[in-house]
Design an enzyme around this catalytic site. Structure first.
Site, PDB file in Angstrom:
ATOM      1  N   LYS A 152       0.845  -1.196   0.000  1.00  9.81           N
ATOM      2  CA  LYS A 152       0.000   0.000   0.000  1.00  9.81           C
ATOM      3  C   LYS A 152       0.882   1.248   0.000  1.00  9.81           C
ATOM      4  O   LYS A 152       2.080   1.185   0.266  1.00  9.81           O
ATOM      5  CB  LYS A 152      -0.921  -0.008   1.222  1.00  9.81           C
ATOM      6  CG  LYS A 152      -0.210  -0.021   2.557  1.00  9.81           C
ATOM      7  CD  LYS A 152      -1.195  -0.097   3.696  1.00  9.81           C
ATOM      8  CE  LYS A 152      -0.466  -0.080   5.043  1.00  9.81           C
ATOM      9  NZ  LYS A 152      -1.384  -0.075   6.177  1.00  9.81           N
ATOM     10  N   TYR A 211      15.709  31.436   2.918  1.00 13.28           N
ATOM     11  CA  TYR A 211      14.634  32.360   3.275  1.00 13.28           C
ATOM     12  C   TYR A 211      14.671  32.751   4.748  1.00 13.28           C
ATOM     13  O   TYR A 211      15.123  31.979   5.594  1.00 13.28           O
ATOM     14  CB  TYR A 211      13.271  31.721   2.965  1.00 13.28           C
ATOM     15  CG  TYR A 211      13.005  31.519   1.488  1.00 13.28           C
ATOM     16  CD1 TYR A 211      12.843  32.601   0.625  1.00 13.28           C
ATOM     17  CD2 TYR A 211      12.907  30.233   0.962  1.00 13.28           C
ATOM     18  CE1 TYR A 211      12.595  32.412  -0.720  1.00 13.28           C
ATOM     19  CE2 TYR A 211      12.651  30.034  -0.387  1.00 13.28           C
ATOM     20  CZ  TYR A 211      12.497  31.124  -1.221  1.00 13.28           C
ATOM     21  OH  TYR A 211      12.253  30.931  -2.556  1.00 13.28           O
TER      22      TYR A 211
END
Length: 811
Positions: free
Chosen positions: A480, A705
């Site tokens: 999965k 940043y």
């Protein structure tokens, strides 16, 4: 080729059923999935702790094999016309046959052993010596008890030199390998820590490996050798070394100033890393022993090419699947590559791009028909042939589309992207054809961040867990969430090849993708709903029913569709408190299942909440007891058997009593183990990127940043091609996370950007733009990244973006 009667005599076998006494055997098999030449193959039913080859006789028979070596009785009436040779030990018989075959040849044989570098030394010796010799060598890393036998079996009269490697993991193994190899020259690469657990100490391991050299004329390598042999040629900084290293200048090339028995020499090695230099020096000593001059050796070394021993599976342009095996072209490795292609259940037509073969030599009319049969057996529909010999001598049936080119350059000049569309393409070529240029042309264009998936490691981890299971316990492999980020169909194909019993997915669309990729295993869908019923039925998927609501909805759907006895799985609640029928609902569920004809229960299961936590063992035992009670009620109501399973990866290790009929193997399959360290798991996934740019900054300057990444001293900052859009979490910024560069951990500095992340490489020696960076993998476990940001490995692995290219490889 040998007759059945000769093989029976050599192996001491009892010929129970002679079959076709005129049959000649040229090929040895131990894997029924790898049948290429059934008429001339002999199948050995090998037995191991976890597998019995006798179970696969029927499969080999259906593929046309008619000769078998067995160690216990089988229903021979089911295989009329077959030859059966019974021996006490099928592996010993295989090795006895290989040893006898080796004795038929009088040629130089170089036997290679050591802890590391065996395969590289073997491949480099092949490159260095092929101008003068017709060489037979171990395919890839075939150095085990089985692999050596199959390697030696390749010996043919036209060969003038053999290169065989031998690997052992415990005492007593080398004697059996030595009887098959019988080297005239021994090569010892080194004695390291690999397989230390199998020996009392390093000296015992050294002594056991040295048994390969008994009877050899010389031993060559970096390790001093005290065996009673006519010659020992060693290299090293010690004054007693035959090749005494005086000075080493690492670079490209690396220059080695040395003395060979008092005579000054300079050796130029076209690599700079320590392992490659070591392996090249070992090869140099072999060539010195064989009488090559230093000038010739340096000339040959200059042409050495790095060896990539991996079959790589990549995504190609035009929806194609690429299998890159462009480092060699010999018949055995072609068979291995075709078998690997067969494992990939892509559903696409198969194409092979093939160069001249190094071993066709003076008998192309005999050799290339074998190649043609191998391609036909692998259902190849298109063949692109490149080279003088292969274009002239490889004749294929009209059903195969054939394109012919004189050289790689000719192919690339005429290549157009529309030439290949939604095909599985095997690229297989001798080194000097440089087929890596073809691979580059066919690849999907993406940035340099890749997630590498080691399919050997996946198979190894499966084997490790299977060794803990009781005989007959089935395995459901959980694939999965895109196989925990590793890629669903590619992983499912290798699991199907290794005979897992079930696959588990989260949603129906995941199961549909597997079916479209050719996966035929039963697939359990854990989160089915009414909107997915159509595709469940269309694609033969088996839903999990966890409540009366979903059960009744699915029954009504089956009733309208006129379908009965659809396979389903029942989930019961034992303590996770997520999904599942509660204990109070079990009597009603039992009555309902007893009365309905629409459903047939394949399994009943539950989820353990804390099987990895020793502090919660009491609760885990309680869950097991609840599950047993609920299952007993359902068993009493149903007139047929169903599978019972509750164990996950951690429970397989810590709670063996809960194995029951089947276990669900999830994150452990991908190399993530709980703290017990009982297994030797290997990392399946490695996330790699590269350095885009290096910048020198002064103290006080800022990075990224918000200017929160402050440089405290003169520093070297590397910008790496990965960011949070690729799945590298922003929580790893500001020094929390680290990346592995040139053997060192370099901390992240500043904020993780969308597509880039900066790291401080001030203290990493020799760093350059373009250098590889490992985000997680063997040197930096994914568990460590998870710990740094306070999460679990599942989140890290499933978070790797789909824009990151997946590259699958097999050693």
């Amino acid at each position: 080729m040998y007759s059945i009667a000769t093989i029976a005599e050599v192996t001491g076998a009892e010929l129970l059923q002679p079959g076709d006494t005129g049959r000649s055997i040229a090929h040895l098999l131990h894997d029924s999935r790898a049948v290429t030449f059934p008429d001339s193959s002999l199948f050995f039913a090998l037995q191991t702790a976890r597998s019995d080859g006798h179970r696969f006789i029927d499969d080999a028979w259906r593929k046309g094999v008619r000769a078998f070596v067995i160690s216990h009785e089988v229903d021979r009436n089911a295989f009329a016309g077959a030859s059966f040779l019974r021996v006490p030990d099928t592996l010993a018989a295989l090795q006895a046959l290989a040893a006898w075959h080796r004795a038929q040849f009088d040629l130089p044989v170089i036997g290679i052993t050591g802890s590391n570098g065996k395969t590289i030394v073997k491949e480099w010796l092949q490159q260095l010596l092929e101008p003068e010799h017709r060489i037979v060598r171990s395919p890839r890393s075939y150095n085990s008890q089985i692999g050596v036998a199959l390697s030696v079996w390749q010996l043919r009269p036209e060969h003038t030199l053999a290169l065989f490697e031998a690997g052992i993991s415990q005492p007593g193994e080398m004697e059996r390998l030595a009887r098959m190899i019988r080297p005239t020259v021994g090569v010892l690469t080194n004695i390291g820590s690999a397989h230390d657990e199998g020996f009392l100490d390093t000296e015992q391991k050294r002594s056991e490996k040295g048994r390969l050299f008994e009877g050899a004329r010389a031993v060559i390598g970096p390790e001093p050798w005290t065996g009673l042999l006519p010659q020992h040629i060693s290299w090293g900084v010690e004054s007693g070394a035959s090749l005494h290293m005086v000075r080493l200048e690492q670079g490209t090339p690396t220059l080695v100033q040395a003395e060979y028995r008092g005579v000054p020499v300079e050796i130029r090695i076209p690599f700079s890393d320590e392992a490659s230099v070591s392996n090249a020096l070992t090869c140099t000593c072999v060539l010195i022993y064989l009488g090559y001059s230093i000038d010739t050796i340096n000339e040959r070394l200059a042409g050495l090419q790095a060896v990539d021993m991996r079959l790589q599976l990549k995504h190609g342009a035009g929806g194609c699947t690429l299998i890159n095996d462009s480092y060699s072209a010999d018949f055995t490795s072609l068979q291995l590559a075709l078998n690997f292609m067969a494992q990939q259940q892509t559903g696409q037509p198969r194409t092979v791009i093939l160069s001249d073969f190094a071993e066709s030599g003076s008998a192309p009319d005999r050799f290339y028909p074998q190649v043609a049969r191998a391609l036909e057996g692998a259902a190849v529909g298109k063949a692109v042939l490149i080279g003088h010999d292969v274009t002239r001598h490889l004749s294929l049936p009209p059903s195969v589309e054939v394109q012919r080119y004189a050289s790689t350059e000719d192919f690339l000049e005429q290549y157009h992207p529309a030439q290949f569309h939604e095909e599985t393409i095997l690229v297989k070529g001798a080194r000097h054809f440089r087929f890596e240029r073809i691979v580059a042309a066919l690849e999907t264009r993406v940035h340099q961040t890749v997630l590498e998936i080691n399919l050997n490691a996946l198979a190894h981890n499966l084997k490790q867990y299977r060794a803990l299971l009781a005989p007959g316990t089935k395995v459901m492999a959980m694939v999965k969430a895109f196989s925990y980020g590793s890629g669903s169909s590619e992983v499912a194909s290798i699991l199907q090849f290794h005979h897992v019993d079930y696959l588990g997915v989260a949603y129906a669309d995941e199961g549909v993708a597997l079916r479209q990729a050719g996966i035929s295993l039963p697939i359990m869908v854990m989160n089915a709903d009414a909107s997915s019923f159509d595709v469940l039925v269309e694609w033969q998927l088996q839903p999990v029913l966890y409540s009366f609501g979903i059960l009744q909805d699915f029954e009504r759907y089956l009733q309208r569709a006129g379908l009965q006895a659809w396979p389903v799985h029942v989930e019961v609640e034992t303590g996770m408190n997520r999904l599942g029928f509660s204990s109070v609902e079990i009597p009603s569920l039992a009555r309902h299942l007893q009365q309905t004809g629409w459903l047939r229960v394949q399994s009943v299961f539950s989820h353990l909440a804390a099987s990895e936590d020793p502090a919660q063992d009491g609760f885990t035992d309680e869950q097991g007891a609840r599950f047993a009670t609920m299952v007993a009620a359902l068993e009493a109501a149903l007139p047929y058997r169903f599978l019972k399973h509750i164990s996950n990866s951690a429970a397989i290790i810590r709670h063996p009593a809960l194995q029951l009929d089947m276990v669900r193997l999830g994150i452990g399959l991908y190399g993530v183990e709980i703290e017990t360290k009982q297994l030797e798991l290997e990392a399946v996934a490695t996330l790699r990127s590269t350095i885009a740019q290096l910048k020198r900054l002064e103290a006080g300057e800022t990075v990224s940043y918000n200017r929160r990444g402050v440089v405290k001293e003169a520093s070297l900052i590397a910008t790496v091609r990965i960011g949070y859009a690729d799945g590298y979490s922003r929580r790893l910024g500001y020094g929390v996370g680290k990346m592995y560069v040139n053997g060192h951990l370099a901390p992240v500095i500043g904020t993780v950007c969308m597509d880039m992340t900066m790291i401080d490489v001030t203290h990493v020696p020799g760093v350059r733009e373009g250098d590889e960076v490992i985000l997680f993998g063997k040197p930096l476990p994914v568990q460590q990244l998870a710990d740094w940001i306070g999460t679990i490995p599942y989140e890290v692995m499933t978070g790797v973006s789909q824009r990151v290219k997946r590259v699958y490889f097999q050693e």
